[in-house]
Enzyme design. Structure first.
Site, PDB file in Angstrom:
ATOM      1  CG  HIS A 172     -14.575   0.310  -4.847  1.00  0.00           C
ATOM      2  ND1 HIS A 172     -15.752   0.145  -4.069  1.00  0.00           N
ATOM      3  CD2 HIS A 172     -13.664   0.661  -4.119  1.00  0.00           C
ATOM      4  CE1 HIS A 172     -15.172   0.328  -2.782  1.00  0.00           C
ATOM      5  NE2 HIS A 172     -14.058   0.743  -2.734  1.00  0.00           N
ATOM      6  CG  ASP A 175      -2.257   0.942   0.961  1.00  0.00           C
ATOM      7  OD1 ASP A 175      -2.167   2.026   0.727  1.00  0.00           O
ATOM      8  OD2 ASP A 175      -3.217   0.234   1.053  1.00  0.00           O
ATOM      9  N   GLY A 215       4.506   1.676  -1.791  1.00  0.00           N
ATOM     10  CA  GLY A 215       4.643   1.943  -3.132  1.00  0.00           C
ATOM     11  C   GLY A 215       3.536   2.545  -3.747  1.00  0.00           C
ATOM     12  CG  ASP A 216       1.885   4.991  -7.498  1.00  0.00           C
ATOM     13  OD1 ASP A 216       0.881   4.554  -7.605  1.00  0.00           O
ATOM     14  OD2 ASP A 216       2.343   6.012  -8.098  1.00  0.00           O
ATOM     15  CG  PHE A 217      -2.220   0.560  -6.636  1.00  0.00           C
ATOM     16  CD1 PHE A 217      -2.582   1.814  -7.342  1.00  0.00           C
ATOM     17  CD2 PHE A 217      -2.527   0.083  -5.463  1.00  0.00           C
ATOM     18  CE1 PHE A 217      -3.899   2.412  -6.863  1.00  0.00           C
ATOM     19  CE2 PHE A 217      -4.018   0.684  -5.165  1.00  0.00           C
ATOM     20  CZ  PHE A 217      -4.181   1.849  -5.942  1.00  0.00           C
TER      21      PHE A 217
HETATM   22  C1  LIG Z   1     -10.660   1.677  -0.224  1.00  0.00           C
HETATM   23  S1  LIG Z   1      -9.145   1.271   0.661  1.00  0.00           S
HETATM   24  C2  LIG Z   1      -9.098  -0.553   0.675  1.00  0.00           C
HETATM   25  C3  LIG Z   1      -8.158  -1.003   1.694  1.00  0.00           C
HETATM   26  C4  LIG Z   1      -8.251  -2.511   2.066  1.00  0.00           C
HETATM   27  N1  LIG Z   1      -8.040  -3.018   0.652  1.00  0.00           N
HETATM   28  C5  LIG Z   1      -9.424  -2.800   2.591  1.00  0.00           C
HETATM   29  O1  LIG Z   1     -10.240  -3.415   1.873  1.00  0.00           O
HETATM   30  O2  LIG Z   1      -9.596  -2.387   3.816  1.00  0.00           O
HETATM   31  C6  LIG Z   1      -8.030   1.856  -0.784  1.00  0.00           C
HETATM   32  C7  LIG Z   1      -6.739   1.613  -0.575  1.00  0.00           C
HETATM   33  O3  LIG Z   1      -5.967   2.111  -1.566  1.00  0.00           O
HETATM   34  C8  LIG Z   1      -4.606   2.547  -1.441  1.00  0.00           C
HETATM   35  N2  LIG Z   1      -4.359   3.191  -2.405  1.00  0.00           N
HETATM   36  C9  LIG Z   1      -4.519   4.368  -2.901  1.00  0.00           C
HETATM   37  N3  LIG Z   1      -3.684   5.046  -3.856  1.00  0.00           N
HETATM   38  C10 LIG Z   1      -2.911   4.139  -4.067  1.00  0.00           C
HETATM   39  C11 LIG Z   1      -1.546   3.983  -4.759  1.00  0.00           C
HETATM   40  N4  LIG Z   1      -1.313   4.889  -5.660  1.00  0.00           N
HETATM   41  N5  LIG Z   1      -0.801   2.899  -4.446  1.00  0.00           N
HETATM   42  C12 LIG Z   1      -1.111   2.052  -3.564  1.00  0.00           C
HETATM   43  N6  LIG Z   1      -2.123   2.091  -2.752  1.00  0.00           N
HETATM   44  C13 LIG Z   1      -2.906   3.011  -3.130  1.00  0.00           C
HETATM   45  C14 LIG Z   1      -5.196   3.336  -0.206  1.00  0.00           C
HETATM   46  O4  LIG Z   1      -4.101   3.869   0.642  1.00  0.00           O
HETATM   47  C15 LIG Z   1      -6.239   2.492   0.549  1.00  0.00           C
HETATM   48  O5  LIG Z   1      -5.732   1.819   1.627  1.00  0.00           O
END
Ligand SMILES: C[S@@+](CC[C@H](N)C(=O)[O-])C[C@H]1O[C@@H](n2cnc3c(N)ncnc32)[C@H](O)[C@@H]1O
Length: 338
Positions: free
Chosen positions: A248, A202, A228-230
């Protein structure tokens, strides 16, 4: 709220007034009232003294919540937990308190205040309200970001059992949770399946809080934590890539970029496990349809139908293999590299 009045106008008014319930629950959750009632009933004056609040006002909030079954009030203004109120305890097995805190915060409802603008213009409500997207906002406002992370963790704790029941994780050697927050779901998977290893991925500021949770489950030694950054890349070599409530958050173009990153990282016979809603038939599925509105307001993303999932998987280099409903109002949508 007024169960004795079943006229359509009265029932509709209850829906219209729903935000008042959210705010009262926000107050109770923020003050930690349920934790204070864990060992038995207490008077509202006592609770006001411990929480440093205005006694008559706190009493009015608690009696209102008692009127809808969150607490039980006795003849001496003492309050006790009910099964509802129990879920506000911080140690509840399926906690709701962090969610009540999160959605009661100003940045959350201010964004909802722009829904009408979104409908008129198609623009992203959160951005209109705060002049930046959700993720930038949380990165710049660590307290709000931490409240969001706690809310996500609480939701994962509420859903973990249903997900573990619906999916056999024993078949995997290494599960990569992409956007896995602070690791609540992975912790449950690793605690159940001793042979599985995992990677929690994350944003760096989010995974910074994960070690403690993984240690509490006794699984930290089998979980590598990577920030990191996905949109750039995800850790490679896993044979299962888990994305729970990630795609989503994004429109198709960005969601495809995330899937392609997973496609580059996944083992040839690996599985993609997308844990998300599927949009229900007309007139059904209030949970997924209001979650879809939440995406319209907060992230600019969307919930998807089965057909939309198939198309998105294909664009990302996967074929949709199956979709298994769980008891937690999400499906496990499984894909394989195409
Ligand atoms: C709606 S939350 C869901 C978290 C977890 N999967 C859950 O179900 O509880 C979305 C996640 O995407 C992560 N996120 C957003 N942009 C991101 C990026 N560019 N790279 C990595 N993670 C990212 C956020 O930090 C957050 O933890």
């Amino acid at each position: 709220m007024n169960a004795s009045d079943q006229r359509p106008s009265a029932r509709l008014l209850d829906l219209v007034n729903g935000f008042k319930v959210s705010q009262a629950l926000y107050v109770a959750a923020t003050l930690g009232i349920a934790d204070l009632l864990k060992d038995g009933p207490r008077s509202s004056d006592d609770l006001a003294a411990v929480t440093g609040t205005h006694p008559p006002s706190l009493y009015r909030v608690l009696r209102a919540l008692a009127s809808i079954g969150v607490f039980r009030e006795d003849a001496n203004q003492r309050f006790a937990l009910t099964p509802f109120g129990d879920c506000l305890r911080s140690d509840a097995p399926e906690p709701v308190g962090p969610w009540a805190v999160y959605i009661g915060q100003p940045e959350y409802w201010q964004a909802w205040g722009h829904l009408l603008n979104s409908v008129r213009t198609g623009e992203h409500a959160f951005r209109q309200a705060h002049a930046m997207n959700t993720w930038e906002y949380y990165a710049r406002n660590p307290d709000a970001g931490a409240a969001f992370d706690r809310a996500m963790t609480s939701r994962s704790r509420r859903q973990a059992n249903a997900v573990l029941k619906a999916c056999d994780f024993e078949r995997f050697a290494c599960v990569v949770d992409v956007g896995g927050g602070q690791g609540a779901l992975l912790a449950a998977i690793l605690a159940k399946h001793q042979s599985v290893r995992a990677v929690l991925f994350d944003q760096p500021q989010v995974v910074a809080g994960a070690e403690q949770l993984l240690r509490a489950f006794g699984v930290a030694d089998r979980c590598r934590i990577v920030g990191g950054d996905f949109f750039e890349a995800v850790p490679n070599g896993g044979d299962a890539y888990l994305l729970k409530f990630i795609l989503h958050d994004w429109e198709d173009e960005q969601a495809t970029t995330i899937l392609r990153a997973c496609r580059r990282g996944i083992a040839p016979k690996g599985k993609l496990l997308v844990i998300e809603s599927e949009i229900s038939a007309p007139n059904e599925g209030a949970t997924d349809k209001f979650l879809d509105l939440t995406m319209l307001v907060h992230t600019g993303g969307r919930e998807r139908t089965r057909e939309e999932w198939m198309a998105l998987f294909a664009a990302g280099g996967f074929r949709l293999v199956s979709a298994t409903p769980t008891e937690a109002q999400v499906s496990i949508i499984e894909g394989a590299p195409a």
